[in-house]
Design a protein around this motif. Sequence first.
Motif, short mmCIF file in Angstrom:
data_model
loop_
_atom_site.label_atom_id
_atom_site.label_comp_id
_atom_site.label_asym_id
_atom_site.label_seq_id
_atom_site.Cartn_x
_atom_site.Cartn_y
_atom_site.Cartn_z
N MET A 43 0.83 -1.21 0.00
CA MET A 43 0.00 0.00 0.00
C MET A 43 0.86 1.26 0.00
O MET A 43 0.54 2.24 -0.68
N THR A 44 1.97 1.23 0.73
CA THR A 44 2.83 2.40 0.84
C THR A 44 3.60 2.68 -0.44
O THR A 44 3.72 3.84 -0.86
N PHE A 45 4.13 1.62 -1.06
CA PHE A 45 5.03 1.82 -2.19
C PHE A 45 4.41 1.62 -3.57
O PHE A 45 5.00 2.01 -4.57
N VAL A 46 3.20 1.05 -3.62
CA VAL A 46 2.55 0.83 -4.92
C VAL A 46 1.21 1.57 -4.99
O VAL A 46 1.01 2.43 -5.85
N VAL A 47 0.30 1.24 -4.09
CA VAL A 47 -1.06 1.77 -4.16
C VAL A 47 -1.10 3.27 -3.92
O VAL A 47 -1.67 4.02 -4.72
N LYS A 48 -0.51 3.71 -2.81
CA LYS A 48 -0.60 5.13 -2.45
C LYS A 48 0.00 6.05 -3.52
O LYS A 48 -0.65 7.00 -3.96
N PRO A 49 1.23 5.78 -4.00
CA PRO A 49 1.76 6.65 -5.05
C PRO A 49 0.91 6.66 -6.32
O PRO A 49 0.76 7.71 -6.95
N ALA A 50 0.34 5.51 -6.67
CA ALA A 50 -0.49 5.46 -7.87
C ALA A 50 -1.74 6.33 -7.72
O ALA A 50 -2.10 7.09 -8.63
N PHE A 51 -2.37 6.25 -6.56
CA PHE A 51 -3.58 7.05 -6.36
C PHE A 51 -3.27 8.52 -6.12
O PHE A 51 -4.09 9.38 -6.44
N GLU A 52 -2.10 8.84 -5.58
CA GLU A 52 -1.72 10.24 -5.46
C GLU A 52 -1.58 10.86 -6.85
O GLU A 52 -2.03 11.98 -7.09
N LEU A 53 -1.00 10.12 -7.74
CA LEU A 53 -0.87 10.58 -9.13
C LEU A 53 -2.24 10.71 -9.79
O LEU A 53 -2.52 11.72 -10.44
N LEU A 54 -3.09 9.73 -9.59
CA LEU A 54 -4.43 9.77 -10.17
C LEU A 54 -5.24 10.95 -9.63
O LEU A 54 -6.01 11.57 -10.36
#
Length: 91
Positions: A43-54
């Motif tokens: 969640m910290t290194f994959v999910v969160k950065p992806a959704f921050e970008l989105l």
Amino acid sequence: EWANCVYDEFFLQGDKEAEEDMPISPLCDRTKTNRPEAQVGFMTFVVKPAFELLSRCLPRVESVIMTQLEENLAYWNKEKEKMSEEKEETK
């Protein structure tokens, strides 16, 4: 609950790999994978950065999805702490 279903699938893959004398893929070894720790990392290194970008493109993502993501991350961090405490107690 979804996370547990995913790990069950991963572990079945790891079991098959072990049966075939293949190296077991990351997160697929039921004897070594710590679910809460793996969830926090994913969640910290994959999910969160992806959704921050989105959320830059879709602002509502921040107010809806990022809020839920933070709640989920807090849950898994608590689970990680519990598991760590349980490990300490059994030493």
